[in-house]
Design an enzyme around this catalytic site. Structure first.
Site, PDB file in Angstrom:
ATOM      1  N   SER A 126       0.820  -1.224   0.000  1.00 23.17           N
ATOM      2  CA  SER A 126       0.000   0.000   0.000  1.00 23.17           C
ATOM      3  C   SER A 126       0.846   1.263   0.000  1.00 23.17           C
ATOM      4  CB  SER A 126      -0.868  -0.010   1.266  1.00 23.17           C
ATOM      5  OG  SER A 126      -1.403   1.269   1.505  1.00 23.17           O
ATOM      6  N   GLU A 128       0.275   3.611   1.778  1.00 28.66           N
ATOM      7  CA  GLU A 128       0.390   4.052   3.176  1.00 28.66           C
ATOM      8  C   GLU A 128       1.737   3.670   3.781  1.00 28.66           C
ATOM      9  OE1 GLU A 128      -1.704   5.753   5.571  1.00 28.66           O
ATOM     10  OE2 GLU A 128      -2.619   6.521   3.749  1.00 28.66           O
ATOM     11  N   TYR A 151      -1.399   0.560  10.426  1.00 26.32           N
ATOM     12  CA  TYR A 151      -1.703  -0.092   9.140  1.00 26.32           C
ATOM     13  C   TYR A 151      -0.494  -0.020   8.197  1.00 26.32           C
ATOM     14  CZ  TYR A 151      -3.551  -0.821   4.455  1.00 26.32           C
ATOM     15  OH  TYR A 151      -3.741  -1.275   3.170  1.00 26.32           O
TER      16      TYR A 151
HETATM   17  P1  NAP Z   1     -11.383  -4.472   1.778  1.00 26.77           P
HETATM   18  O1  NAP Z   1     -12.528  -4.174   0.883  1.00 26.77           O
HETATM   19  O2  NAP Z   1     -11.350  -3.904   3.154  1.00 26.77           O
HETATM   20  O3  NAP Z   1     -11.261  -6.069   1.866  1.00 26.77           O
HETATM   21  C1  NAP Z   1     -10.411  -6.681   2.793  1.00 26.77           C
HETATM   22  C2  NAP Z   1     -10.668  -8.152   2.762  1.00 26.77           C
HETATM   23  O4  NAP Z   1      -9.800  -8.783   3.719  1.00 26.77           O
HETATM   24  C3  NAP Z   1     -12.098  -8.564   3.152  1.00 26.77           C
HETATM   25  O5  NAP Z   1     -12.472  -9.653   2.371  1.00 26.77           O
HETATM   26  C4  NAP Z   1     -11.930  -8.975   4.604  1.00 26.77           C
HETATM   27  O6  NAP Z   1     -12.901  -9.877   5.040  1.00 26.77           O
HETATM   28  C5  NAP Z   1     -10.581  -9.658   4.528  1.00 26.77           C
HETATM   29  N1  NAP Z   1      -9.915  -9.822   5.828  1.00 26.77           N
HETATM   30  C6  NAP Z   1      -9.746  -8.904   6.804  1.00 26.77           C
HETATM   31  N2  NAP Z   1      -9.068  -9.436   7.830  1.00 26.77           N
HETATM   32  C7  NAP Z   1      -8.813 -10.729   7.499  1.00 26.77           C
HETATM   33  C8  NAP Z   1      -8.180 -11.802   8.156  1.00 26.77           C
HETATM   34  N3  NAP Z   1      -7.641 -11.675   9.380  1.00 26.77           N
HETATM   35  N4  NAP Z   1      -8.114 -12.992   7.531  1.00 26.77           N
HETATM   36  C9  NAP Z   1      -8.665 -13.159   6.292  1.00 26.77           C
HETATM   37  N5  NAP Z   1      -9.287 -12.166   5.618  1.00 26.77           N
HETATM   38  C10 NAP Z   1      -9.355 -10.975   6.217  1.00 26.77           C
HETATM   39  O7  NAP Z   1      -9.987  -4.059   1.096  1.00 26.77           O
HETATM   40  P2  NAP Z   1      -9.684  -3.760  -0.454  1.00 26.77           P
HETATM   41  O8  NAP Z   1      -9.895  -2.315  -0.696  1.00 26.77           O
HETATM   42  O9  NAP Z   1     -10.350  -4.782  -1.296  1.00 26.77           O
HETATM   43  O10 NAP Z   1      -8.107  -3.995  -0.471  1.00 26.77           O
HETATM   44  C11 NAP Z   1      -7.549  -5.270  -0.777  1.00 26.77           C
HETATM   45  C12 NAP Z   1      -6.128  -5.329  -0.229  1.00 26.77           C
HETATM   46  O11 NAP Z   1      -5.350  -4.296  -0.820  1.00 26.77           O
HETATM   47  C13 NAP Z   1      -6.000  -5.121   1.277  1.00 26.77           C
HETATM   48  O12 NAP Z   1      -4.914  -5.901   1.719  1.00 26.77           O
HETATM   49  C14 NAP Z   1      -5.666  -3.651   1.414  1.00 26.77           C
HETATM   50  O13 NAP Z   1      -4.974  -3.422   2.613  1.00 26.77           O
HETATM   51  C15 NAP Z   1      -4.811  -3.454   0.184  1.00 26.77           C
HETATM   52  N6  NAP Z   1      -4.807  -2.110  -0.414  1.00 26.77           N
HETATM   53  C16 NAP Z   1      -5.973  -1.492  -0.723  1.00 26.77           C
HETATM   54  C17 NAP Z   1      -5.954  -0.252  -1.333  1.00 26.77           C
HETATM   55  C18 NAP Z   1      -7.223   0.458  -1.741  1.00 26.77           C
HETATM   56  O14 NAP Z   1      -7.161   1.668  -2.015  1.00 26.77           O
HETATM   57  N7  NAP Z   1      -8.342  -0.237  -1.834  1.00 26.77           N
HETATM   58  C19 NAP Z   1      -4.719   0.340  -1.640  1.00 26.77           C
HETATM   59  C20 NAP Z   1      -3.547  -0.331  -1.320  1.00 26.77           C
HETATM   60  C21 NAP Z   1      -3.599  -1.570  -0.722  1.00 26.77           C
HETATM   61  P3  NAP Z   1     -14.339  -9.388   5.652  1.00 26.77           P
HETATM   62  O15 NAP Z   1     -15.219  -9.155   4.465  1.00 26.77           O
HETATM   63  O16 NAP Z   1     -14.728 -10.530   6.490  1.00 26.77           O
HETATM   64  O17 NAP Z   1     -14.056  -8.139   6.427  1.00 26.77           O
HETATM   65  O1  F7E Z   2      -9.129   8.093   3.832  1.00 24.39           O
HETATM   66  C1  F7E Z   2      -9.584  11.550   4.973  1.00 24.39           C
HETATM   67  C2  F7E Z   2      -8.592  10.688   5.722  1.00 24.39           C
HETATM   68  O2  F7E Z   2     -10.084   6.031   4.825  1.00 24.39           O
HETATM   69  C3  F7E Z   2      -8.675   8.940   2.798  1.00 24.39           C
HETATM   70  C4  F7E Z   2      -7.261   2.149   2.267  1.00 24.39           C
HETATM   71  O3  F7E Z   2      -7.779   1.443   1.161  1.00 24.39           O
HETATM   72  O4  F7E Z   2      -6.041   3.658   0.853  1.00 24.39           O
HETATM   73  C5  F7E Z   2      -7.017   3.594   1.873  1.00 24.39           C
HETATM   74  O5  F7E Z   2      -6.575   4.303   3.018  1.00 24.39           O
HETATM   75  C6  F7E Z   2      -8.441  10.323   3.351  1.00 24.39           C
HETATM   76  C7  F7E Z   2      -7.590  10.377   4.623  1.00 24.39           C
HETATM   77  O6  F7E Z   2      -8.456   5.904   2.858  1.00 24.39           O
HETATM   78  C8  F7E Z   2     -12.837  11.178   6.510  1.00 24.39           C
HETATM   79  O7  F7E Z   2      -8.055  11.378   6.837  1.00 24.39           O
HETATM   80  C9  F7E Z   2     -11.560  12.805   5.871  1.00 24.39           C
HETATM   81  O8  F7E Z   2      -6.685  11.424   4.494  1.00 24.39           O
HETATM   82  O9  F7E Z   2     -10.726   6.684   2.465  1.00 24.39           O
HETATM   83  P1  F7E Z   2      -9.707   6.633   3.511  1.00 24.39           P
HETATM   84  P2  F7E Z   2      -6.920   5.842   3.272  1.00 24.39           P
HETATM   85  O10 F7E Z   2      -6.701   6.095   4.706  1.00 24.39           O
HETATM   86  O11 F7E Z   2      -6.179   6.692   2.310  1.00 24.39           O
HETATM   87  C10 F7E Z   2      -4.761   3.112   1.215  1.00 24.39           C
HETATM   88  C11 F7E Z   2      -3.859   3.239   0.029  1.00 24.39           C
HETATM   89  C12 F7E Z   2      -4.864   1.740   1.756  1.00 24.39           C
HETATM   90  O12 F7E Z   2      -3.982   0.922   1.583  1.00 24.39           O
HETATM   91  C13 F7E Z   2      -5.971   1.482   2.728  1.00 24.39           C
HETATM   92  O13 F7E Z   2      -6.226   0.088   2.852  1.00 24.39           O
HETATM   93  O14 F7E Z   2      -9.692  10.898   3.706  1.00 24.39           O
HETATM   94  N1  F7E Z   2     -10.915  11.650   5.582  1.00 24.39           N
HETATM   95  N2  F7E Z   2     -12.743  12.544   6.450  1.00 24.39           N
HETATM   96  C14 F7E Z   2     -11.674  10.627   5.967  1.00 24.39           C
HETATM   97  N3  F7E Z   2     -11.498   9.292   5.866  1.00 24.39           N
HETATM   98  C15 F7E Z   2     -12.475   8.483   6.324  1.00 24.39           C
HETATM   99  N4  F7E Z   2     -12.328   7.135   6.214  1.00 24.39           N
HETATM  100  N5  F7E Z   2     -13.624   8.981   6.884  1.00 24.39           N
HETATM  101  C16 F7E Z   2     -13.860  10.330   7.005  1.00 24.39           C
HETATM  102  O15 F7E Z   2     -14.896  10.747   7.512  1.00 24.39           O
END
Ligand code: NAP
Ligand code: F7E
Length: 323
Positions: A126, A128, A151
């Site tokens: 990620s 992050e 995270y």
């Molecule tokens: P998501 O919608 O939150 O899905 C996460 C998945 O992981 C869900 O199926 C969840 O199951 C499962 N999970 C959580 N804890 C687990 C555990 N202990 N054992 C097995 N499964 C578990 O996330 P996503 O957006 O699809 O992201 C997919 C992956 O890419 C994640 O690893 C995330 O950290 C990473 N990532 C995401 C982004 C983004 O912007 N979306 C960017 C960079 C990296 P439940 O349905 O039961 O909760």
């Molecule tokens: O926040 C701001 C918050 O929770 C984005 C995950 O998929 O991408 C995701 O992480 C921004 C942040 O995503 C609210 O402070 C303001 O600056 O949608 P988010 P994230 O933290 O960027 C990375 C790449 C991953 O890997 C992660 O798994 O939005 N923000 N107000 C807020 N965020 C949330 N959630 N809720 C608010 O009310």
């Protein structure tokens, strides 16, 4: 027929990846957790009547469940998408975040090393993991990584575990550093979906305000179905490596909010309130990625920022009561 295991199959990316692999003729084995309510909404359409799609109960923190599935399936590819993926929540459950996102990855890598060493492994890294304030953007594969959240730290630990199994044991352990990517299937507590859902409900008269945290952070937002194509491409390379996947464009949260409200003909300032409870102890102020390395393999983001915002709002206008 190739066999793939996907952890996190019930999530946003897992569901799109399962569709993509099935469309390519794979046998897909998805790992899902047992929860007290149904969590399979994103994959229900795949579960029914699809002989090439199989699901198992398992948890990345439960080593026997993971090794059991690996020894039963002996997959060609293992996509590790499962994670406690919410940055804000990771400050509240830091130990669990490290256990599922770092030790969980170790559990998978060890099981593969012992039971199925020729399986290709993909780790969902990620953006992050970046976050050093003042680092010149855009960020690429060589940018220093000092994460700002439990995270981010858990993902950096997993990133290095992946490297160690690649270098130390010669395993095909590859990774993509994905910047934020969104879709109508995005979880409702992430900011984009929270905004698109609220804007749709306000427009339809079902909600009267939207409460957010920090509007000044900047994010590089892409389109999830395109990003899972990048994941697949990374896995199909001859050698394991590290690839940044991003759009190369960044916008503040405020811009996302304004774009969404103006799309439905409303003024955001009449509806948006700020509450510190949605702010984080530490924040990554700016994310902007340089994806030129994966672009050399032929991947390129197509959906533009305003198209992503509109597609999400359109979906929520049509499905305002869906979770
Ligand atoms: P998501 O919608 O939150 O899905 C996460 C998945 O992981 C869900 O199926 C969840 O199951 C499962 N999970 C959580 N804890 C687990 C555990 N202990 N054992 C097995 N499964 C578990 O996330 P996503 O957006 O699809 O992201 C997919 C992956 O890419 C994640 O690893 C995330 O950290 C990473 N990532 C995401 C982004 C983004 O912007 N979306 C960017 C960079 C990296 P439940 O349905 O039961 O909760
Ligand atoms: O926040 C701001 C918050 O929770 C984005 C995950 O998929 O991408 C995701 O992480 C921004 C942040 O995503 C609210 O402070 C303001 O600056 O949608 P988010 P994230 O933290 O960027 C990375 C790449 C991953 O890997 C992660 O798994 O939005 N923000 N107000 C807020 N965020 C949330 N959630 N809720 C608010 O009310």
């Amino acid at each position: 027929m190739k066999k793939a295991i996907i952890s996190g199959v019930t999530g946003q990316d897992g569901s799109y990846l399962a569709e993509l692999l099935l469309s390519k003729g794979y046998e897909v084995h998805g790992i899902m957790r047992r929860l007290s309510s149904f969590a399979s909404a994103r994959i229900d359409h795949l579960i029914v009547g699809n002989p090439n799609f199989h699901t198992y109960h398992g948890d990345l923190t439960d080593s026997p469940s993971i090794s059991g599935i690996i020894s039963e399936v002996k997959p060609d590819e293992f996509y590790n998408l499962g994670a406690m993926s919410h940055v804000k929540v990771s400050f509240e459950v830091p130990q669990y975040t490290l256990e599922s996102n770092a030790v969980g990855v170790l559990n998978v890598l060890e099981a593969l090393r012992k039971l199925s060493p020729h399986t290709k492994f993909y780790q969902a890294s990620s953006s992050e993991m970046f976050g050093v304030p003042g680092t010149p953007a855009p960020y690429n594969e060589n940018t220093p990584m000092i994460p700002q959240s439990p995270y981010g730290l858990s993902k950096l630990a997993a990133f290095h575990l992946t490297r160690q199994y690649r270098d130390g044991y010669g395993m095909f352990a590859t990774t993509g550093i994905l910047f934020n990517h969104e879709s109508p299937r995005r979880g409702g507590t992430f900011v984009t979906k929270k905004v698109s859902k609220a804007v749709a409900k306000i427009k339809l008269g079902l909600q009267d305000s939207l409460v957010l945290g920090n509007l000044d952070a900047k994010r590089d937002w892409g389109w999830a179905p395109e990003f899972v194509e990048a994941i697949y491409l990374i896995m199909q390379q001859e050698k394991p490596d590290i690839y940044v996947v991003a759009t190369g464009e960044t916008h503040t949260i405020r811009e996302f909010v304004e774009e969404a409200f103006s799309y439905v003909g409303l003024e955001s300032k009449k509806f948006v309130r700020i509450d510190d409870k949605y702010k984080r102890p530490n924040e990554v102020p700016l994310l902007l990625g340089d994806a030129s390395k994966i672009e050399k393999l032929g991947w390129k983001p197509k959906m533009k920022f305003h198209e992503i915002v509109r597609a999400m709002v359109d979906y929520d206008l049509a499905h305002p009561n869906e979770n």
